[in-house]
Design a protein around this motif. Sequence first.
Motif, short mmCIF file in Angstrom:
data_model
loop_
_atom_site.label_atom_id
_atom_site.label_comp_id
_atom_site.label_asym_id
_atom_site.label_seq_id
_atom_site.Cartn_x
_atom_site.Cartn_y
_atom_site.Cartn_z
N SER A 1 0.83 -1.21 0.00
CA SER A 1 0.00 0.00 0.00
C SER A 1 0.86 1.25 0.00
O SER A 1 0.56 2.23 -0.69
N PHE A 2 1.95 1.25 0.80
CA PHE A 2 2.86 2.40 0.80
C PHE A 2 3.55 2.56 -0.55
O PHE A 2 3.68 3.66 -1.08
N VAL A 3 4.00 1.44 -1.13
CA VAL A 3 4.72 1.50 -2.41
C VAL A 3 3.81 2.03 -3.52
O VAL A 3 4.24 2.80 -4.39
N VAL A 4 2.54 1.65 -3.48
CA VAL A 4 1.60 2.09 -4.52
C VAL A 4 0.98 3.45 -4.16
O VAL A 4 0.84 4.33 -5.01
N GLY A 5 0.59 3.61 -2.87
CA GLY A 5 -0.17 4.79 -2.48
C GLY A 5 0.64 6.08 -2.50
O GLY A 5 0.14 7.13 -2.92
N VAL A 6 1.90 6.03 -2.04
CA VAL A 6 2.69 7.27 -2.00
C VAL A 6 2.96 7.81 -3.40
O VAL A 6 2.80 9.03 -3.64
N PRO A 7 3.38 6.99 -4.39
CA PRO A 7 3.53 7.55 -5.75
C PRO A 7 2.22 8.10 -6.30
O PRO A 7 2.22 9.15 -6.99
N LEU A 8 1.09 7.42 -6.02
CA LEU A 8 -0.20 7.96 -6.49
C LEU A 8 -0.50 9.29 -5.82
O LEU A 8 -1.06 10.21 -6.44
N TRP A 9 -0.15 9.41 -4.52
CA TRP A 9 -0.34 10.70 -3.85
C TRP A 9 0.52 11.77 -4.52
O TRP A 9 0.08 12.92 -4.69
N ALA A 10 1.76 11.43 -4.88
CA ALA A 10 2.64 12.40 -5.54
C ALA A 10 2.07 12.86 -6.87
O ALA A 10 2.19 14.05 -7.24
N GLN A 11 1.44 11.96 -7.61
CA GLN A 11 0.82 12.36 -8.89
C GLN A 11 -0.38 13.26 -8.65
O GLN A 11 -0.67 14.17 -9.44
N ALA A 12 -1.14 12.97 -7.57
CA ALA A 12 -2.32 13.80 -7.27
C ALA A 12 -1.94 15.15 -6.69
O ALA A 12 -2.76 16.09 -6.70
N GLN A 13 -0.71 15.27 -6.16
CA GLN A 13 -0.23 16.52 -5.57
C GLN A 13 1.05 16.95 -6.30
O GLN A 13 2.15 16.89 -5.75
N PRO A 14 0.97 17.41 -7.56
CA PRO A 14 2.19 17.74 -8.32
C PRO A 14 2.98 18.90 -7.72
O PRO A 14 4.19 19.01 -7.93
N GLU A 15 2.29 19.77 -6.95
CA GLU A 15 2.99 20.91 -6.39
C GLU A 15 3.68 20.58 -5.07
O GLU A 15 4.37 21.43 -4.49
N ALA A 16 3.52 19.35 -4.58
CA ALA A 16 4.09 18.97 -3.29
C ALA A 16 5.62 18.88 -3.37
O ALA A 16 6.19 18.58 -4.43
N ARG B 1 9.72 11.47 -0.59
CA ARG B 1 10.75 10.54 -0.15
C ARG B 1 10.60 10.22 1.35
O ARG B 1 10.74 9.06 1.78
N ALA B 2 10.32 11.24 2.13
CA ALA B 2 10.17 11.00 3.58
C ALA B 2 8.98 10.09 3.87
O ALA B 2 9.05 9.18 4.71
N ALA B 3 7.89 10.32 3.16
CA ALA B 3 6.68 9.50 3.38
C ALA B 3 6.94 8.06 2.99
O ALA B 3 6.52 7.13 3.69
N LEU B 4 7.63 7.86 1.88
CA LEU B 4 7.87 6.50 1.42
C LEU B 4 8.80 5.76 2.36
O LEU B 4 8.51 4.64 2.81
N VAL B 5 9.94 6.40 2.71
CA VAL B 5 10.92 5.72 3.58
C VAL B 5 10.35 5.53 4.98
O VAL B 5 10.40 4.44 5.56
N ALA B 6 9.80 6.60 5.57
CA ALA B 6 9.28 6.52 6.94
C ALA B 6 8.09 5.55 7.01
O ALA B 6 7.94 4.80 7.97
N GLY B 7 7.26 5.59 5.97
CA GLY B 7 6.11 4.69 5.96
C GLY B 7 6.51 3.23 5.92
O GLY B 7 5.97 2.39 6.65
N LEU B 8 7.48 2.93 5.05
CA LEU B 8 7.93 1.53 4.95
C LEU B 8 8.57 1.06 6.25
O LEU B 8 8.28 -0.03 6.74
#
Length: 461
Positions: free
Chosen positions: A99-114, A120-127
């Motif tokens: 879920s983290f591997v799939v969800g975080v990249p999808l969040w990045a696409q939905a938030q292009p200005e982020a 990177r922090a969300a992906l590493v910390a989440g995993l």
Amino acid sequence: MVILGTVAACAPPLVLASGQKAFMAATLLVLAASLVVGYRRARAPVAADVLDAGCFTLVLVFSQVPLVAFGIAFQTILYRGLYTSSRRALLRTVLYLLSFVVGVPLWAQAQPEADPRIFRAALVAGLLSTATVSFFGWQLAVSIAAREASARRERLISRTGQELLGALDEARIRVIGLRAIEALVADTPGLRAVSVRRDDQGVKITSSAGFLARTPERLPPAGDLGSPAFWRPLGEDCHWEPLIYDETPTEAVALGFPGPVPKDVTATAGSILNQVLLAYRNSLAHSELRVQALTDPLTGLVNRTGFTEATGQVLSHPDPGPVSVLFIDLDDFKEVNDNLGHAAGDALLVRVAALLQSLVRTDDVVARLGGDEFAVLLRGIDEDAAARIAERVVLGTSMLTSGPDGEYTIGASIGLVRGEPGAGLEDLLIRADLAMYEAKGRGKGRLQAWRPELRPTTRPR
């Protein structure tokens, strides 16, 4: 606490939803319902784990800050770990990592200005956080499962002890012990149990529980029951641990397991068998005390209490068949006691007991009622046959002598009564006693059958 914790974990994602609050609320509602229902039922199918992971992925995608979804992961892993196996905990970990591997990249696409650093922090910390919490949840599940198994085994030991508390029959004690071992096997996946008894023909398997690839009727006659190698013919894929006790050297119980038998399982089986052995020893002691209470210590015959009990059991039978009772009183026995001493009198009583036993069948009951009084319960023969046995008693007793030169002789006065349908135990014994006194009053050394016209000259004993 579970419900409140779920509500608290769902609040931040709902507040920080990025423009999709209604969709986020629906997703959180489904996830919360799944958690609460699963916790209340103490079980959840694999589909529930997949549903949780899907909801968690949506929460990640539609949150302004993806790490707020970590509270959802924590709640789910914690609560599901309370009642699921370690395999399911591993599956749940894999699903949430995906879920983290799939969800975080999808969040990045939905938030292009982020900021990419948030990604990177969300992906590493989440995993890392998910892996850490999953390990904690797995340890929690293992700990709870072990505690529950220990509690079940303690209850099994306690229940077995309660069932054995009043058990005095050896067969019932064995059944209770066998049932307890079977319950232990059923509660421990992979466990097998076999009990054996060594006899003249070898080692016979008396019972088994759990799956056995081969269940021979007997094991090789040679070998030590205490050696694990002795039990290998029952299954090469098992580690066998025998349990043998000094009280039963010809019997043994062995536990088999794919790996080393867990120590708590061995301890539980040992506690059960210890209780069985204690109950068995108590039953032997009770039987011995009962025999002593019903046996005359001098002659080894049944005493008055035992004779009354045996006669009552026969008469209480719906169809007792022909029953006769002989009441025997020795004549002139007091002279032996007075002139030769009580030791000679006791020796003579022992000889009379042996004589009576030699004149009746093994199914008949011979008793010493006390002093120089004896009684015989004859079953399955008519009054004529009983009279012939009584005459032999009179003749045999008259040939017994005491003293250095055999100068003291005794005789026997016998009362005979036939058990009639509906006759009570008390009436039967009184009639036999009256007939015996009639025989003694008519000159001793004779047999007297009871007749209705007999009346007591003294109060019957």
